[in-house]
Scaffold this motif. Structure first.
Motif: not given
Length: 146
Positions: A57-65, A141-145
């Protein structure tokens, strides 16, 4: 007060916690690992990927690599370091596009590294290329806020 759901960075089990402004302690209900020790989770199976992005339920940050990608290798320590700065505020996952092609196709990944931010399972932003630590931290930080 609502709850948050987050995947354990140690065993990938889903955990439900009361939402607070600050946590002194948060322990996984399965492995007893420290949930405040935020680090990137490698997700190689599509089922595991779907479980995390659709449950957290928190933002998910995905690194595609990919392992063969030089810029991806340069960005990896930055991704991991910044993940440690956002415990219980964002979930950081790494998707190897060679091992999890279905997830890469779902998000139309054409070049790597590509970083995708999801909120409630929906893409809200993306960044392409290896970012420096300051730029990536500000982006998260922008995504979380938001």
């Amino acid at each position: 007060m609502s709850d948050i759901v987050i995947a354990c960075p140690h065993c990938k089990s889903l955990n439900k916690l009361p939402k607070k402004d600050e946590y002194k302690k948060a322990v996984c209900g399965v492995c007893k690992g420290n949930l405040l020790e935020n680090k990137a989770i490698s997700v190689d199976s599509y089922d595991e990927f779907q479980k995390i992005v659709n449950s957290v339920t928190v933002p998910v940050i995905i690194d595609f690599w990919a392992e063969w990608c030089g810029p991806c290798q340069m960005f990896a320590p930055i991704f991991n370091k910044v993940a440690g700065s956002f415990p219980l505020q964002a979930q950081f996952i790494k998707v190897n596009t060679d091992k999890n092609q279905q997830a890469a196709m779902q998000f139309g990944i054409r070049s790597i590294p590509t970083i995708v931010a999801l909120k409630d399972g929906v893409e809200i932003d993306r960044a392409m290329g290896a970012l420096d630590e300051f730029s990536f931290s500000m982006w998260v930080d922008k995504i979380v806020e938001s």
